[in-house]
Design an enzyme around this catalytic site. Sequence first.
Site, PDB file in Angstrom:
ATOM      1  N   LYS A  54       0.828  -1.205   0.000  1.00  0.00           N
ATOM      2  CA  LYS A  54       0.000   0.000   0.000  1.00  0.00           C
ATOM      3  C   LYS A  54       0.866   1.260   0.000  1.00  0.00           C
ATOM      4  CE  LYS A  54      -3.785  -2.426   2.265  1.00  0.00           C
ATOM      5  NZ  LYS A  54      -4.474  -2.745   3.532  1.00  0.00           N
ATOM      6  N   GLN A  98      -4.547  -1.414   9.676  1.00  0.00           N
ATOM      7  CA  GLN A  98      -4.413  -2.729   9.041  1.00  0.00           C
ATOM      8  C   GLN A  98      -5.012  -3.812   9.933  1.00  0.00           C
ATOM      9  OE1 GLN A  98      -3.181  -3.409   5.907  1.00  0.00           O
ATOM     10  NE2 GLN A  98      -3.935  -5.475   6.312  1.00  0.00           N
ATOM     11  N   ASP A 121     -11.001   3.242   3.889  1.00  0.00           N
ATOM     12  CA  ASP A 121     -11.275   1.809   3.716  1.00  0.00           C
ATOM     13  C   ASP A 121     -12.765   1.553   3.544  1.00  0.00           C
ATOM     14  OD1 ASP A 121      -9.344  -0.114   3.385  1.00  0.00           O
ATOM     15  OD2 ASP A 121      -8.906  -0.345   5.514  1.00  0.00           O
TER      16      ASP A 121
END
Length: 292
Positions: A54, A98, A121
């Site tokens: 990422k 995460q 997200d």
Amino acid sequence: MSAKIIDGTAIAAKLRAEYHLRVDDLKARHGVTPGLAVILVGDSPASRSYVRNKIKACQQAGIRSDLIELSSQTPEDQLLERIYALNDDPGIHGILVQLPLPPHIRVSSVLEAISVEKDVDGFHLYNMGGLVTGNTVFSPCTPYGVQKILEHENIPVEGRNVVVVGASNIVGKPTALMLMQQDATVVICHKKTRDLGHFTLLADILVVAAGVPNLIVPQIVRTGAVVIDVGFNRLPDGRIVGDVDFEGVKEKASYITPVPGGVGQMTVTMLLHNTILSAERYATGTQRAGMR
């Protein structure tokens, strides 16, 4: 027949080039550089690998990325305080924690702590609920990637029978809701569905995200179906495979995504998109102020 193999990596590269232009425009017109904060709790090799990918993608797109590494013993309240500080940081436009997290940290508390305006997200309750009404601030990245793949290949969704195999909050449910918003007729199944083939054989578009290797075999796929494999499974011999018997199903489908090289790169690409979109809203003053 043999299916067209959808090159998700190529689609992602095309989109990322377009996104880089948007970043350049933001910098030139508003002096704003999109910023993404990535919080990694613990030292899971898999999570570290995902985070590394990422951050690399951010660098390639011209997005600033801040990696915040915390011990696996970090108390939940300390993690939440870090998130609240990032919510108030005008240089950060997206916050990503995460997953998975250590057992002592409640995922629900963490996701709710992230400002809706920085939830790139798409996992905040507001964004998940907004999928029902079509009023999200950000769409979840993997389902959004599936949608973009269908758009790129000019595959119509309206009026089609869509079967989603997998009912997770991260992929299955939001994918189904997003395709319903486009007037598809959607059925959600999962790995425990009885007579799974009874449903999948009706699918014009079959999206599979159940986490079971070779769950979908040619016998339960309609001839000419579009098959989107979101599965990611590491076999004992180290190979990465999806949930679909790729070699068998590709001889029956009209389109199919490979694993790897299909949806995976699109997930990260949509994260970039959402971060840039957040920065654009900040630069133009169109954020929904005060939402958390």
